[in-house]
Structures are given as structure tokens and as C-alpha cells.
Design an enzyme around this catalytic site. Structure first.
Site, PDB file in Angstrom:
ATOM      1  N   ASP A 111      -8.830  71.648 -70.388  1.00  0.00           N
ATOM      2  CA  ASP A 111      -7.466  72.112 -70.206  1.00  0.00           C
ATOM      3  C   ASP A 111      -7.511  73.556 -69.722  1.00  0.00           C
ATOM      4  O   ASP A 111      -8.321  74.355 -70.194  1.00  0.00           O
ATOM      5  CB  ASP A 111      -6.727  72.048 -71.555  1.00  0.00           C
ATOM      6  N   ASP A 218      -2.242  73.146 -67.333  1.00  0.00           N
ATOM      7  CA  ASP A 218      -1.040  73.198 -68.151  1.00  0.00           C
ATOM      8  C   ASP A 218       0.123  73.848 -67.389  1.00  0.00           C
ATOM      9  O   ASP A 218      -0.037  74.941 -66.829  1.00  0.00           O
ATOM     10  CB  ASP A 218      -1.374  74.041 -69.398  1.00  0.00           C
ATOM     11  N   GLU A 277      -0.022  69.641 -64.525  1.00  0.00           N
ATOM     12  CA  GLU A 277       1.167  69.213 -65.266  1.00  0.00           C
ATOM     13  C   GLU A 277       2.402  69.871 -64.656  1.00  0.00           C
ATOM     14  O   GLU A 277       2.448  71.090 -64.531  1.00  0.00           O
ATOM     15  CB  GLU A 277       1.046  69.613 -66.741  1.00  0.00           C
ATOM     16  N   HIS A 350      -0.476  64.252 -75.735  1.00  0.00           N
ATOM     17  CA  HIS A 350      -0.246  64.935 -77.008  1.00  0.00           C
ATOM     18  C   HIS A 350       1.185  65.455 -77.161  1.00  0.00           C
ATOM     19  O   HIS A 350       1.522  66.018 -78.199  1.00  0.00           O
ATOM     20  CB  HIS A 350      -1.241  66.092 -77.136  1.00  0.00           C
ATOM     21  N   ASP A 351       2.006  65.300 -76.131  1.00  0.00           N
ATOM     22  CA  ASP A 351       3.397  65.772 -76.187  1.00  0.00           C
ATOM     23  C   ASP A 351       4.410  64.640 -76.278  1.00  0.00           C
ATOM     24  O   ASP A 351       5.608  64.902 -76.384  1.00  0.00           O
ATOM     25  CB  ASP A 351       3.729  66.584 -74.919  1.00  0.00           C
TER      26      ASP A 351
HETATM   27  C1  GLC Z   1       2.233  71.927 -71.951  1.00  0.00           C
HETATM   28  C2  GLC Z   1       1.385  71.340 -73.044  1.00  0.00           C
HETATM   29  C3  GLC Z   1       2.089  71.526 -74.354  1.00  0.00           C
HETATM   30  C4  GLC Z   1       2.246  73.007 -74.591  1.00  0.00           C
HETATM   31  C5  GLC Z   1       2.942  73.696 -73.420  1.00  0.00           C
HETATM   32  C6  GLC Z   1       2.753  75.171 -73.480  1.00  0.00           C
HETATM   33  O1  GLC Z   1       3.437  71.261 -71.799  1.00  0.00           O
HETATM   34  O2  GLC Z   1       1.080  70.003 -72.757  1.00  0.00           O
HETATM   35  O3  GLC Z   1       1.404  70.932 -75.416  1.00  0.00           O
HETATM   36  O4  GLC Z   1       2.984  73.225 -75.761  1.00  0.00           O
HETATM   37  O5  GLC Z   1       2.440  73.290 -72.176  1.00  0.00           O
HETATM   38  O6  GLC Z   1       1.420  75.514 -73.235  1.00  0.00           O
END
Ligand code: GLC
Ligand code: CA
Length: 585
Positions: A111, A218, A277, A350-351
């Protein structure tokens, strides 16, 4: 479950884009496996469980952050990019994990969290020290909006944070606010500063030189903010403005990603995999980000399909899922990236809440809906992602009270919404909202076996274990050919052995059917048809489809079927029944 032998098909033809034939598995280390009894998963725990991943057959592991972090957002708040947090182990453990994975033919993608750092990162400490600090401009500092008085409403603009409240935090020492799109312990870096970008590229090169195989980036589409930081629209019922129009795929994002490609990936890109992402991605934007000629990213994660059950109040409110909408969304993405670019395919990470509870039926049709949802996703065009426990059909958690939650997003939301409202009804409603929509559903420990704490830890787990581990666990499923795990293995294997899964053309059938999800994948030599009933009532096929099956598909082989005890009559699909057919074109 039946899987006819596929071996007579030629093995995968060589492709320079190996990740198009790959299946990725996400490990959220905190919840995967604990090796030392402190109740928190760690790197050694992953090393000890590599047999499970090899058995599943996956090609790549995406590892959520293990870097040094105060763990405000479970590692997505990094205070040292070059070190491993002692919670998870040591850099030597990580080197060992990389080597052990490579020895088994798996790749490791890390990540990359570089939209923001932790407020405890040395860069931020130096930046906040004074207005004239050499690193002041590494973050996004602004004066209060109107006067030197710091009161509510005096933030530099109206943007809300993803984790409730304002996206600005006042630094008392220097009298300015800093921007944090996420928690106040996650200040946003200023990507317009070339020193920041150089420092990030240097760090990325250091990790690639260490042997990792790519990055999951991320919230990477948020790195370029509109220079004026204008107020965002205030949407119905919300307090804060939505800033996404001013930082989602902002003015320089493509330029920065192309620069990153030149500075980090050039010369070794064929061995690597990158995925970004992107909360704001549209199919049109994704085409730009993933067009190989533009040299930005290999693929992106968009959020369209995981927003379709959000109610008017956002992710913690629900509306019934409309399958027609789901299919329309997938088909739009399949078509938009059919000739240029590439899709990533996911239900879970994980979200996100667990898909079998969210879009499936985790009571009456647990096995059927877990396998049907897996199948419709995995056999589309794109790279599929499996989130830890998804291969076991893990479900949402039966949370009982607010004390069961750990995630700051849910807790902040709950307490902010509760303020000034002491009705127990409101509390119950809020609790129900975070219980179904909250990220902690994904973060309960992986269920390895039926022992206390599911074999995750010998200590006290940092978050409660789902009580259904007594029957829902890896040990019970691993050798059972009729398990969700075995079904996932078959899907992974099918992708590895049947080229049409990788590059066949996608065609959605029966787009307006509210229960059936049906599509074909076609190459010059082979066609697949995936038919699933995504509902709890039987559904007859329409005349046209039944005829098609009786004619062109009459001698097609049944590759996969989740009702193995009964043969399929080609007229009707039972609740959550899924069938995969193959014929030569
Ligand atoms: C992304 C991650 C999430 C995190 C956010 C801030 O959306 O997947 O888990 O809280 O970014 O880093
Ligand atoms: Ca541990």
C-alpha cells in the site's frame, strides 16, 4: 460444485501484462493472523499462513500498510515510510515475507499512502514548527477565512473530512489551519511542491529496489487540489461542503502520475503492477488513467457499484439494491475499458461490509449467494481482488453495542450525530447504520478454525471475533469440495486455464431482468455464459434465452454449478443458483 477438467485447454498464452491473468488477494495485516499473542495480526502471522494462499492459487498479495504509524487509522497514517511498525514486526520479517512469497511464485504489492502522512511524521513535525520552516510548504496551510479569531466557521473553506467534522485543523502554535481530508492525524501533503514529489519517488524506488512488485495507491486521485481551494457544494442535510469537485482528479493529477511513472517505474514496469484507489473515478477518467500509452497506472478501483445501496444520508444509510442498476454499472465499465485500459473487479476490501451479507443472503442462502456473487464478479473482464475471508464467505459482524466498534470513521460519525440528541431511538438507529455500513465488518479476525478466537490469536483480539467462526472457518472448508473456499479455488483456476476469461468480449444479456445476472464472454475460439439468479425466489429464463440455450448452447459443458446434486434444466434458476457454461465458438 462441479469443475470439469480444464487441462485440455492450452495454458495461458504469454502476455507482457501478466497482471491481466492474475488474481489479487488483499491482506489487512491487523486482522489476518497474530503470531505472538498480543491480539494483533502481524507479518510473521502472514508467513505462517502462506500455505492457505498458495492453496487458493492467488498470484499477488496486496498488503495493507505495515509502516511505522500511530495507528489512528490502522496504519493509513504513516509516520515513517522506511520502517515497519513494531506492532507488525521488523523490516527483516518483511524481507522474509517477500522472499517466501517469491519462492512460491507470488508477488507482493504494498500500500502506498501518499496523499497524506501521519501528523507524527518528521516532515509534518518540521512543517508545523514555524511559518518559516523549510518544510512549511510540504503540507497545505491556510490562514483563517475572515479574521485572526479562531472560531467555528472560520476554517479556510467549508470542506468536510471523510471522518466527520471540518477538513481543517487549527495549529495553535502558528495560528494557521492545515488540511486533512481524512482524520486530523492525517495531514494532506502538498503535491504541488516538487520537493515533496521527489521525496515520495525516492521512497517508492527504495521499496521497489527492496524487491516488492508494485503499489496499491491510497486515494491517489486526491493528490492535486484546485489551487483556490474553493468552497464545495453543501448537499442536502449535510453541514460541510463536498470538496471532491476541487480535489477529485484535480488539475495536475495526470501530470504527477506520469512523472511518477518516469521517476519510479520506467524500465521495470513490465514486472510491476499498479492500482490506484479513486473515489471520484468515472469510466471516462479511468480510461485516461489506465491507457497504457499514457503511462500512468495499470488499473483503478472505482466506487460506483459499492455506492448503489447507499441511502440519502450516505454509506451509513441504506436503500434496497436494484440489480438492474448493478448490472448497468458493471456493463458500462466493461464497455468503457474494452479496448483501452483495464478494470479491477472487487466486492470487498478493508473499507467495505462483507458482500455475502450486503448483496447476498447470509442466512438462508449463505453458500449459494457467496458463490453466485463471486462468480459473476470473477468471470468479468478485469483483474479480480479477493479480500481476506471473502474466500470463506465471511459475513458481517453481529455488533451489539458501540463498544464493539473500533473504526474511527464509524465512531466519529456516531458521536457527532448523537451530539445534542439524547433520544435512545436515534442511538439505536445510528448503531444499526454503522453495524451494516461500517468498515469494522471487514476487520474482524480471519476465521481459521473453530477454537476460541478462531485460531487468529492466543491472546485477546483487538476487535471481537465473529461468533459464527464455530462453523464458518478455513479448517472446515479447506478440504471440502463443496465449500466456498473450493469454489473460489475453482474460479482462480478457471482464470488461469481458460484464456477467454482474460480477454473475451463481455456482453450483458437480459439487462432489465430484476433477478437474473447473465452475460457471455466470447473469443474467436470459445464462449462462456454465466447465469446467476441474484434473488431468493426462483426465476424462469425468458423465452429468448431459453431458446438460445436450447440451440447454440445445447451441447455446452457445465463448468461450474452451485447446486451439484441436481442437474440444471435450462428453464429456471433456483434462488442464488449460478451456472457457468462453455462451448466452442
Ligand atoms: C483509503 C483507505 C482507507 C483509509 C483512507 C485514508 O480510502 O482504503 O482505509 O482510511 O484511504 O487513508
Ligand atoms: Ca501480533
Amino acid at each position: 460444485m462441479t469443475l470439469q477438467p480444464l487441462l485440455r485447454h492450452p495454458s495461458l498464452r504469454p502476455t507482457d501484462e501478466w497482471w491481466k491473468a492474475a488474481v489479487v488477494y488483499q491482506v489487512y495485516p491487523r486482522s489476518f493472523a497474530d503470531s505472538n499473542g498480543d491480539g494483533i495480526g502481524d507479518i510473521r502471522g502472514i508467513i505462517n499462513r502462506l500455505d492457505h494462499l498458495e492453496n487458493l492459487g492467488i498470484d499477488v498479495v496486496w498488503l495493507s500498510p505495515v509502516y511505522t504509524s500511530p495507528q489512528d487509522d490502522n496504519g493509513y497514517d504513516i509516520s515513517d515510510y522506511y520502517a515497519v511498525d513494531p506492532t507488525f514486526g521488523t523490516l527483516e520479517d518483511l524481507d522474509e515475507l517477500i522472499a517466501a512469497m517469491h519462492a512460491r511464485g507470488m508477488k507482493l504489492v504494498m500500500d502506498l499512502v501518499v496523499n497524506h502522512t501521519s501528523d507524527e511524521h518528521a516532515w509534518f513535525q518540521e512543517s508545523r514548527a514555524s511559518r518559516t520552516s523549510a518544510k512549511r510548504d510540504w503540507y497545505i496551510w491556510r490562514d483563517p477565512r475572515t479574521s485572526q479569531e479562531h472560531e467555528a466557521g472560520n476554517e479556510p473553506n467549508n470542506w468536510g473530512s471523510f471522518f466527520s467534522g471540518s477538513a481543517w485543523e487549527l495549529d495553535e502554535g502558528t495560528g494557521q489551519y492545515f488540511l486533512h481530508l481524512f482524520s486530523r492525524k492525517q495531514p494532506d501533503l502538498n503535491w504541488d511542491n516538487p520537493e515533496v514529489r521527489a521525496a515520495i519517488y525516492k521512497m517508492m524506488n527504495w521499496w521497489l529496489d527492496r524487491g516488492i512488485d508494485g503499489f496499491r495507491m491510497d486515494v491517489i486521485s486526491f493528490i492535486s487540489k484546485h489551487p483556490g481551494l474553493p468552497d464545495g457544494p453543501v448537499e442536502n442535510g449535510t453541514t460541510w461542503g463536498n470538496g471532491i469537485p476541487f480535489y477529485g482528479s484535480g488539475p495536475h493529477v495526470h501530470e504527477y502520475l506520469q512523472e511518477m511513472h518516469r521517476e519510479v517505474f520506467r524500465g521495470r514496469e513490465t514486472e510491476l503492477m499498479t492500482v490506484g484507489e479513486m473515489v471520484d473515478a468515472t469510466p471516462e477518467l479511468a480510461r485516461l488513467y489506465t491507457d497504457p500509452d499514457r503511462k500512468e497506472l495499470d488499473m483503478v478501483f472505482h466506487f460506483e457499484h459499492v455506492g448503489l445501496d447507499h441511502g440519502p444520508g450516505g454509506k451509513f444509510t441504506r436503500k434496497a439494491l436494484d440489480l438492474v442498476e448493478v448490472k448497468r454499472s458493471f456493463a458500462r465499465w466493461q464497455e468503457a475499458l474494452a479496448d483501452v485500459g483495464w478494470n479491477s473487479l472487487y466486492w470487498n476490501n478493508h473499507d467495505q461490509p462483507r458482500v455475502v451479507s450486503r448483496f447476498g443472503n447470509d442466512t438462508g442462502y449463505w453458500y449459494e449467494s457467496a458463490t453466485a456473487l463471486a462468480t459473476v464478479l470473477h468471470l468479468m473482464r478485469g483483474t479480480p481482488y479477493i479480500y481476506q475471508g471473502e474466500e470463506l464467505g465471511m459475513t458481517n459482524m453481529p455488533f451489539e453495542g458501540i463498544e464493539d466498534f473500533r473504526d474511527l470513521e464509524s465512531l466519529n460519525y456516531y458521536y457527532e450525530a448523537l451530539t445534542g440528541n439524547d433520544g435512545s431511538e436515534a442511538a439505536a438507529e445510528l448503531l444499526a447504520g454503522i453495524a451494516t455500513g461500517g468498515r469494522d465488518n471487514a476487520r474482524t479476525p480471519v476465521q481459521w478454525d473453530a477454537t476460541p478466537n478462531a485460531g487468529f490469536t492466543t491472546g485477546d483480539p483487538w476487535i471481537p471475533v465473529n461468533p459464527n467462526h464455530l462453523w464458518l472457518n478455513a479448517a472446515a472448508q479447506r478440504t471440502d469440495p463443496g465449500s466456498v473456499f473450493s469454489w473460489y479455488r475453482s474460479l482462480v483456476r478457471l482464470r488461469h486455464e481458460e484464456p477467454v476469461v482474460i480477454d473475451g468480449r463481455f456482453t450483458l444479456l437480459c439487462p432489465e431482468d430484476p433477478q437474473l445476472f447473465v452475460y457471455t464472454r466470447t473469443s474467436e475460439t470459445t464462449s462462456l455464459m454465466v447465469l446467476a439468479n441474484c434473488s431468493t425466489t426462483p426465476r424462469a429464463l425468458n423465452l429468448q434465452l431459453a431458446r438460445e440455450l436450447a440451440m447454440r448452447w445445447v451441447s455446452a459443458e457445465v463448468l461450474l454449478h452451485n447446486h451439484p446434486e441436481k442437474s440444471w434444466d435450462r428453464q429456471e434458476l433456483r434462488p442464488w443458483e449460478v451456472v457457468v457454461l462453455r462451448r466452442s465458438a
